[in-house]
Motif scaffolding. Structure first.
Motif, short mmCIF file in Angstrom:
data_model
loop_
_atom_site.label_atom_id
_atom_site.label_comp_id
_atom_site.label_asym_id
_atom_site.label_seq_id
_atom_site.Cartn_x
_atom_site.Cartn_y
_atom_site.Cartn_z
N SER A 1 11.74 -6.62 -15.53
CA SER A 1 11.54 -6.52 -17.29
C SER A 1 11.10 -7.78 -17.83
CB SER A 1 12.89 -6.24 -17.76
OG SER A 1 13.11 -6.37 -19.21
N ILE A 2 10.08 -7.97 -18.65
CA ILE A 2 9.54 -8.98 -19.05
C ILE A 2 10.03 -9.68 -20.64
CG2 ILE A 2 7.04 -10.00 -20.02
CD1 ILE A 2 5.98 -8.12 -17.53
N PRO A 3 9.90 -8.56 -21.35
CA PRO A 3 10.28 -8.94 -22.94
C PRO A 3 11.75 -9.30 -23.24
CG PRO A 3 9.40 -6.83 -22.86
CD PRO A 3 9.86 -7.17 -21.59
N THR A 4 12.76 -8.71 -22.72
CA THR A 4 14.03 -8.92 -22.86
C THR A 4 15.11 -9.30 -21.84
OG1 THR A 4 14.64 -6.60 -22.46
CG2 THR A 4 13.94 -7.13 -24.82
N PHE B 1 8.58 0.84 -7.72
CA PHE B 1 8.65 -0.56 -8.54
C PHE B 1 8.43 -0.04 -10.01
CE2 PHE B 1 6.23 -3.79 -10.59
CZ PHE B 1 7.22 -4.83 -10.72
N VAL B 2 9.05 -0.68 -10.88
CA VAL B 2 8.81 -0.42 -12.40
C VAL B 2 8.63 -1.67 -12.96
CG1 VAL B 2 9.73 0.49 -14.38
CG2 VAL B 2 10.09 1.69 -12.27
N LEU B 3 7.45 -1.78 -13.60
CA LEU B 3 7.22 -3.08 -14.38
C LEU B 3 7.45 -2.69 -16.01
CD1 LEU B 3 6.04 -5.94 -14.72
CD2 LEU B 3 3.74 -5.13 -15.08
N ASP B 4 8.35 -3.13 -16.55
CA ASP B 4 8.84 -2.83 -17.89
C ASP B 4 8.35 -3.86 -18.83
OD1 ASP B 4 10.13 -1.93 -20.30
OD2 ASP B 4 11.75 -3.33 -19.79
N LYS C 1 0.59 -1.30 0.04
CA LYS C 1 0.15 0.10 -0.06
C LYS C 1 0.73 1.46 0.06
CE LYS C 1 -4.19 1.67 2.43
NZ LYS C 1 -3.77 3.30 2.33
N ASP C 2 0.57 2.09 -0.78
CA ASP C 2 1.13 3.57 -0.96
C ASP C 2 2.31 3.56 -1.56
OD1 ASP C 2 -1.13 4.71 0.25
OD2 ASP C 2 -0.21 4.22 2.17
N GLN C 3 2.99 2.32 -2.19
CA GLN C 3 3.93 2.34 -3.07
C GLN C 3 3.86 3.18 -4.26
OE1 GLN C 3 5.29 -1.78 -3.01
NE2 GLN C 3 7.32 -1.19 -1.86
N ASN C 4 5.12 3.76 -4.91
CA ASN C 4 4.72 4.37 -6.05
C ASN C 4 5.33 3.70 -7.23
OD1 ASN C 4 4.11 6.77 -7.20
ND2 ASN C 4 6.09 7.74 -6.91
N VAL C 5 4.34 3.04 -8.03
CA VAL C 5 4.48 2.07 -9.12
C VAL C 5 4.42 2.72 -10.44
CG1 VAL C 5 3.72 0.16 -10.07
CG2 VAL C 5 3.73 0.23 -7.64
N LEU C 6 5.38 2.39 -11.34
CA LEU C 6 5.21 2.60 -13.02
C LEU C 6 5.10 1.32 -13.61
CD1 LEU C 6 5.79 4.93 -14.99
CD2 LEU C 6 8.00 4.24 -14.91
#
Length: 311
Positions: A234-237, A209-212, A144-149
């Motif tokens: 990172s998911i694709p590469t 956290f960043v979901l690429d 909760k309240d984390q900053n996610v991209l």
């Protein structure tokens, strides 16, 4: 039954319509009469000889596809009975054989389809929803309240990830082209970044956290805005050694994940769909006879939400 086989890796003409015998179910499996199939970038890449083609290329016949929803026609599992409406991602990253009228699937990779969603929406909530769920819940452990991209927030994985992160209580920023800004904000994102016109090096915004979902230079951009102690998936590469070293030098954890079939996770996703916390967006549905057209549409890379094929 009707099925589509891949004769050899290549363009969409290599997808060939054939008649095959129905698959025979093994102990612990169910036979599903398929109602909808979801198309993913990995379908296109595998057809081209990339993706997981190396894993399944020796299968004969080679049938692409992993995401299905449908009705149980035969059951050799105590988990499901004939007539149950189910959905799931079958045998990924192995041989799913989803491009067919009937699919034999391990019962432990499926969940009951919620009554409030269509077969098309259910098929659209498999690989992409599992990817988002496994990334955000199992790996990143979003709080909760984390900053996610979330990058490519209007795409398949992205549009589910935005909704899931919001459900988990995070503050969410989504990237997309400007034309999809309203769609991304409509998913519940708190803010939007137009990736065409954003100065990654000179922004004060920082993310836990960043979901690429894009890869390439996007990983470098992500590192610019990740907090020390934060993480990037990172998911694709995946993350090559150079980027991993850059991440470590910033005190950032960077890693790659590959989604895996899981009935337990599908049940959690079913609950999210039933409650309305997550809703998939189906941008286009093609009939089974237009699988090639569905692949060409996916290949554009401009899909909002998901493409499905119906039977």
């Amino acid at each position: 039954m009707k099925a589509i086989i891949l004769k050899t890796a290549g363009d969409v003409e290599n997808l060939e319509y054939v008649e095959l015998a129905k698959p025979v179910t093994q102990e612990g499996e169910v036979l599903i009469k398929v109602k909808a199939i979801s198309i993913n970038p990995v379908d296109v890449k595998t057809r081209q000889g990339k993706g997981v083609y190396g894993v399944i290329k020796d299968e004969n016949p080679l049938i692409l596809g992993w995401d299905i929803s449908g009705i149980v026609e035969e059951s050799k599992s105590a988990e499901f009975k004939v007539g149950d409406e189910v959905f799931g991602m079958v045998n990924f990253p192995g041989h799913g054989k989803a491009y067919a009228e009937f699919v034999a699937a391990p019962a432990n990779q499926l969940a009951l389809k919620p009554k409030n969603i269509s077969f098309e929406e259910a098929a659209a909530s498999t690989l992409v929803a599992l990817t988002a769920y496994q990334a955000l819940v199992h790996n990143a452990n979003i709080q909760k309240d984390q900053n996610v991209l979330v990058h490519a927030a209007a795409g398949g994985v992205g549009h589910i990830a935005v909704q899931l992160a919001k459900h988990l209580g995070a503050k969410v920023t989504g990237t997309s082209s400007l034309k999809n800004k309203d769609f991304v904000l409509g998913l519940g994102a708190d803010s939007h970044i137009d990736y065409h016109n954003f100065d990654w090096k000179n922004t004060e915004e920082e993310f836990d956290f960043v979901l690429d979902t894009i890869g390439g230079e996007n990983i470098d951009n992500s590192l610019e805005v990740t907090k020390k102690g934060g993480s990037i998936i990172s998911i694709p590469t995946g993350l090559n050694e150079e980027v991993t070293a850059k991440a470590e030098s910033k005190g950032v954890k960077g890693y790659f994940i590959l989604v895996k079939s899981s009935g337990e996770d599908m049940k959690q996703i079913a609950d999210l769909l039933e409650s309305g916390a997550v809703k998939p967006h189906v941008s286009k549905a093609f009939p089974f006879e237009q699988m090639r057209e569905a692949h060409l549409e996916q290949e554009t890379g401009r899909t909002v939400g998901k493409i499905v094929v119906t039977l």
